[in-house]
Design an enzyme around this catalytic site. Structure first.
Site, PDB file in Angstrom:
ATOM      1  N   LYS A 233       0.753   4.644   6.764  1.00 19.76           N
ATOM      2  CA  LYS A 233       0.221   5.504   5.709  1.00 19.76           C
ATOM      3  C   LYS A 233       0.889   6.872   5.813  1.00 19.76           C
ATOM      4  O   LYS A 233       1.592   7.184   6.765  1.00 19.76           O
ATOM      5  CB  LYS A 233      -1.303   5.688   5.842  1.00 19.76           C
ATOM      6  CG  LYS A 233      -2.120   4.405   5.926  1.00 19.76           C
ATOM      7  CD  LYS A 233      -2.122   3.610   4.645  1.00 19.76           C
ATOM      8  CE  LYS A 233      -2.948   2.337   4.784  1.00 19.76           C
ATOM      9  NZ  LYS A 233      -2.798   1.448   3.603  1.00 19.76           N
TER      10      LYS A 233
ATOM     11  N   SER B 188       0.799  -1.232   0.000  1.00 19.05           N
ATOM     12  CA  SER B 188       0.000   0.000   0.000  1.00 19.05           C
ATOM     13  C   SER B 188       0.827   1.274   0.000  1.00 19.05           C
ATOM     14  O   SER B 188       0.315   2.346  -0.326  1.00 19.05           O
ATOM     15  CB  SER B 188      -0.956   0.017   1.196  1.00 19.05           C
ATOM     16  OG  SER B 188      -0.249   0.172   2.406  1.00 19.05           O
TER      17      SER B 188
END
Length: 241
Positions: free
Chosen positions: A123, A54
């Site tokens: 993230k 990701s």
């Protein structure tokens, strides 16, 4: 006639005492080193491994990173920071917990092995408390507080320049962060949880720390860049009351 009453073992006794003293000193040094490693891991720096794609191409699967745990309590979170945080609920698919074994468990506890990342995510911080984050403008860019940003770290499919497949226009709640993966079309980030409490933003309390370096493999040893210069000049949320 003079009788020697000294024990035949006497000459060896100082050597034995010296050996025992050396062994004792080594044990003390090892114990102190383990305690120091545990304290560093608990309060300052922690190691994690990357289990997913990701955050490509910034982070690759099985990269090892170090995380500064003084964030956010001592050092503020800023736009662009790569942060590790615990699952706020429903972001990760529950998986059966594997027994790491006593040796692996021991090395994880003292900080000499990367922590199990099953309940953590990594993230990039896109929005701070109070920010208006919108996507996308006519050029396919993110807009933060009315200012479009060009994101050099984003990985996109070859057939698009739009930085998100999901349109949104949100205000980041107090004490929360809006986070997105760099691999935009392969990241289940804030955009995918807008129907949950917080509207997709994560609580600041869930932040474990700020990732600042890739440590393994050695050919990827890199200081992580927050790219702070591409964001609005004022970090409106983290530093303000």
């Amino acid at each position: 006639m003079t009788i020697n009453t000294s024990s035949s073992a006497s000459p060896a006794s100082p050597r034995r005492r010296g050996t025992l003293t050396f062994i004792r000193d080594v044990i003390i040094i090892l114990v102190l080193a383990l305690i120091a490693s545990f304290l560093v891991k608990t309060f300052l720096v922690r190691s994690f491994y990357i289990p997913s794609s990701s955050m490509e191409d910034t982070l690759q699967i099985n990269d090892r990173i170090l995380v500064n745990q003084l964030v956010p309590e001592v050092s503020a979170v800023h736009h662009g920071d790569v942060v590790v945080f615990t699952d706020p609920g429903g972001w990760l698919t529950p998986r059966a917990q594997e027994d790491p074994g006593p040796i692996q468990w021991f090395f994880e506890v003292i900080g000499l092995s990367p922590s199990d990342s099953d309940n953590h995510l990594v993230k990039r911080v896109i929005g701070l408390p109070g920010d208006n984050v919108m996507c996308c403008n006519t050029l396919g860019q993110l807009v933060i507080n009315g200012e479009a940003i060009k994101e050099p770290y984003v990985k996109l499919p070859a057939n698009t320049t739009k930085v998100s497949s999901i349109d949104f226009d949100i205000i980041v709640p107090k004490d929360s962060l809006w986070v997105m993966g760099d691999n935009r079309y392969s990241s289940q980030d804030s955009r995918y949880h807008m129907d949950q409490p917080g509207g997709g933003s994560i609580p600041m309390d869930n932040v474990v720390g700020h990732a600042f370096i890739i440590t393994w493999p050695l050919n990827r040893l890199t200081i992580l860049d927050s790219h702070s210069g591409i964001f609005p000049t004022s970090d409106s949320g983290s530093d303000s009351e």
